[in-house]
Scaffold this motif. Structure first.
Motif, PDB file in Angstrom:
ATOM      1  N   TRP A   6       0.829  -1.203   0.000  1.00 14.37           N
ATOM      2  CA  TRP A   6       0.000   0.000   0.000  1.00 14.37           C
ATOM      3  C   TRP A   6       0.868   1.258   0.000  1.00 14.37           C
ATOM      4  N   GLY A   7       1.894   1.275   0.809  1.00 13.66           N
ATOM      5  CA  GLY A   7       2.773   2.433   0.863  1.00 13.66           C
ATOM      6  C   GLY A   7       3.476   2.670  -0.461  1.00 13.66           C
ATOM      7  N   ASP A   8       3.898   1.585  -1.117  1.00 17.96           N
ATOM      8  CA  ASP A   8       4.588   1.730  -2.400  1.00 17.96           C
ATOM      9  C   ASP A   8       3.641   2.209  -3.497  1.00 17.96           C
ATOM     10  N   MET A   9       2.374   1.822  -3.423  1.00 19.52           N
ATOM     11  CA  MET A   9       1.415   2.298  -4.418  1.00 19.52           C
ATOM     12  C   MET A   9       1.163   3.800  -4.248  1.00 19.52           C
ATOM     13  N   ALA A  10       1.159   4.265  -3.008  1.00 16.45           N
ATOM     14  CA  ALA A  10       1.031   5.707  -2.776  1.00 16.45           C
ATOM     15  C   ALA A  10       2.250   6.444  -3.328  1.00 16.45           C
ATOM     16  N   LEU A  67      -4.074   0.825 -12.835  1.00 18.53           N
ATOM     17  CA  LEU A  67      -3.945   0.757 -11.382  1.00 18.53           C
ATOM     18  C   LEU A  67      -4.144   2.130 -10.751  1.00 18.53           C
ATOM     19  N   LEU A  68      -3.514   3.150 -11.335  1.00 19.97           N
ATOM     20  CA  LEU A  68      -3.621   4.500 -10.782  1.00 19.97           C
ATOM     21  C   LEU A  68      -5.057   5.022 -10.855  1.00 19.97           C
ATOM     22  N   ALA A  69      -5.772   4.683 -11.929  1.00 18.46           N
ATOM     23  CA  ALA A  69      -7.164   5.119 -12.058  1.00 18.46           C
ATOM     24  C   ALA A  69      -8.017   4.587 -10.915  1.00 18.46           C
ATOM     25  N   ARG A  70      -7.682   3.371 -10.443  1.00 25.47           N
ATOM     26  CA  ARG A  70      -8.412   2.806  -9.308  1.00 25.47           C
ATOM     27  C   ARG A  70      -7.899   3.353  -7.979  1.00 25.47           C
ATOM     28  N   LEU A  71      -6.628   3.710  -7.937  1.00 24.74           N
ATOM     29  CA  LEU A  71      -6.030   4.183  -6.686  1.00 24.74           C
ATOM     30  C   LEU A  71      -6.428   5.610  -6.333  1.00 24.74           C
ATOM     31  N   ALA A  74      -9.225   6.341  -3.913  1.00 21.89           N
ATOM     32  CA  ALA A  74      -8.895   5.908  -2.551  1.00 21.89           C
ATOM     33  C   ALA A  74      -7.932   6.874  -1.878  1.00 21.89           C
ATOM     34  N   ILE A  75      -6.941   7.325  -2.639  1.00 17.34           N
ATOM     35  CA  ILE A  75      -5.980   8.290  -2.090  1.00 17.34           C
ATOM     36  C   ILE A  75      -6.678   9.600  -1.752  1.00 17.34           C
ATOM     37  N   ALA A  76      -7.629  10.002  -2.615  1.00 16.08           N
ATOM     38  CA  ALA A  76      -8.376  11.232  -2.351  1.00 16.08           C
ATOM     39  C   ALA A  76      -9.185  11.115  -1.061  1.00 16.08           C
ATOM     40  N   ASP A  79      -6.847  11.543   1.796  1.00 14.75           N
ATOM     41  CA  ASP A  79      -6.517  12.960   1.947  1.00 14.75           C
ATOM     42  C   ASP A  79      -7.640  13.703   2.667  1.00 14.75           C
ATOM     43  N   LEU A  80      -8.899  13.361   2.319  1.00 14.99           N
ATOM     44  CA  LEU A  80     -10.042  14.006   2.986  1.00 14.99           C
ATOM     45  C   LEU A  80     -10.094  13.642   4.460  1.00 14.99           C
ATOM     46  N   ALA A  81      -9.781  12.390   4.771  1.00 13.54           N
ATOM     47  CA  ALA A  81      -9.787  11.969   6.173  1.00 13.54           C
ATOM     48  C   ALA A  81      -8.749  12.742   6.981  1.00 13.54           C
ATOM     49  N   ILE A  82      -7.568  12.920   6.377  1.00 13.23           N
ATOM     50  CA  ILE A  82      -6.524  13.696   7.044  1.00 13.23           C
ATOM     51  C   ILE A  82      -6.942  15.148   7.160  1.00 13.23           C
ATOM     52  N   ALA A  83      -7.609  15.651   6.110  1.00 11.91           N
ATOM     53  CA  ALA A  83      -8.077  17.044   6.132  1.00 11.91           C
ATOM     54  C   ALA A  83      -9.099  17.256   7.242  1.00 11.91           C
ATOM     55  N   ASP A  84      -9.934  16.237   7.495  1.00 12.05           N
ATOM     56  CA  ASP A  84     -10.897  16.352   8.583  1.00 12.05           C
ATOM     57  C   ASP A  84     -10.190  16.510   9.922  1.00 12.05           C
ATOM     58  N   LEU A  85      -9.063  15.808  10.085  1.00 12.38           N
ATOM     59  CA  LEU A  85      -8.286  15.969  11.314  1.00 12.38           C
ATOM     60  C   LEU A  85      -7.738  17.386  11.423  1.00 12.38           C
ATOM     61  N   ASP A  86      -7.299  17.935  10.265  1.00 14.46           N
ATOM     62  CA  ASP A  86      -6.807  19.317  10.251  1.00 14.46           C
ATOM     63  C   ASP A  86      -7.916  20.266  10.665  1.00 14.46           C
TER      64      ASP A  86
END
Length: 296
Positions: A6-10, A67-71, A74-76, A79-86
């Motif tokens: 997962w980390g490498d795909m990011a 692969l990136l089209a599917r990723l 999920a990455i977005a 990012d939104l989850a982290i933004a909610d913490l912000d």
């Protein structure tokens, strides 16, 4: 899925968005060689090549693009989850990726960057200059700046200026040698200096209006460029006639380096708009950037 995959795909997504290992390295805080090793390890685990590499560029293979089209969604979401913490801590942070054409970058974004960076020191604004048309969702951008007719569908947009007027200009030395065109059709007998949109790969059509009449033509000439400054420099050297925004050519008209022709004909270019996908849960960093661009 194991944690390393997962980390490498990011990491893979970040490399493609940045346009290469060396560009992604400072963003991710590791060396370009370390990123290359991680992608090779990912390709080995998955058993498929994900990136085509040359000495000058990196681009996803067909399998990598799928692969990136599917990723990306999920990455977005992450990012939104982290933004909610912000948002919970009341201090927007993160990265805002914006695509814009060159003149808007200098005339609309740059004047507001100093105050924005002072007000939001934890937000990184990544401004990508591209005079062509860009699908901001597919390309991984948070927002874009384009003129009204070029806006993507189903986007929220905010007008940033009132537009501008196109002037046809040439150097006095050119006019003295080749004469002054009296009608747009006369340009077929002149050397016209043209602008090509880099990503869209088409040459700008010269458009004119007078008394409710609109005329568009493909102006013939011996020079094409994707840089407006070079276009003006060539005109000042007497190479030919060109068409440019009034705000860009005004200093050279005032100095006499260039003169305006076909003054009875003009074309008003539409206003610039900031546009973005109308997501319900908008990242605070993007919201802050939008508010800054809306401010007088």
């Amino acid at each position: 899925m194991d944690r390393d995959t997962w980390g490498d795909m990011a990491v893979l997504a970040a490399i493609v968005e940045a346009g290469g290992f060396s560009r992604a390295a400072p963003v991710l805080g590791v060396s370009a060689s370390a990123l290359s090793h991680r992608v090779k390890a990912l390709e080995s685990r998955l058993g498929v090549r994900l990136l085509n590499r040359t000495t000058r560029s990196v681009a996803p293979t067909e399998a990598g693009e799928r692969l990136l089209a599917r990723l990306r969604p999920a990455i977005a979401e992450i990012d939104l989850a982290i933004a909610d913490l912000d948002a919970d801590r009341g201090r927007p942070s993160g990265r805002v990726r914006v695509t814009t054409h060159r003149s808007a970058a200098f005339e609309l974004v740059l004047p507001k960057l100093r105050r924005f960076s002072t007000d939001y020191p934890e937000i990184v604004v990544e401004l990508v200059i591209d005079d062509g048309l860009v699908d901001i969702v597919a390309a991984g951008f948070d927002a874009g700046i384009r003129r009204a007719p070029s806006l993507e569908k189903d986007m929220v947009s905010i007008r940033l200026d009132e537009g501008d007027t196109l002037y046809v200009v040439a150097a006095p030395s050119y006019i003295a040698q080749f004469g002054t065109p009296q009608h747009p059709q006369d340009l077929t007998g002149h050397n016209c200096l043209n602008f090509r949109y880099p990503s869209a790969r088409f040459i700008h059509r010269w458009t004119f209006e007078r008394d409710g009449q609109t005329l568009a033509l493909d102006a013939p000439g011996t020079f094409v460029t994707s840089d407006n400054d070079l276009l003006l420099a060539c005109a000042r050297e007497g190479v030919g006639v060109t068409i440019v925004l009034q705000r860009h050519v005004a200093p050279y008209l005032a100095s006499g380096e260039l003169v305006r022709v076909l003054e009875d004909w003009h074309y008003h270019v539409p206003p610039n708009h900031l546009y973005y996908a109308g997501r319900l849960n908008q990242p605070p960093a993007l919201r802050a950037f939008i508010d800054a661009m809306k401010a007088p």
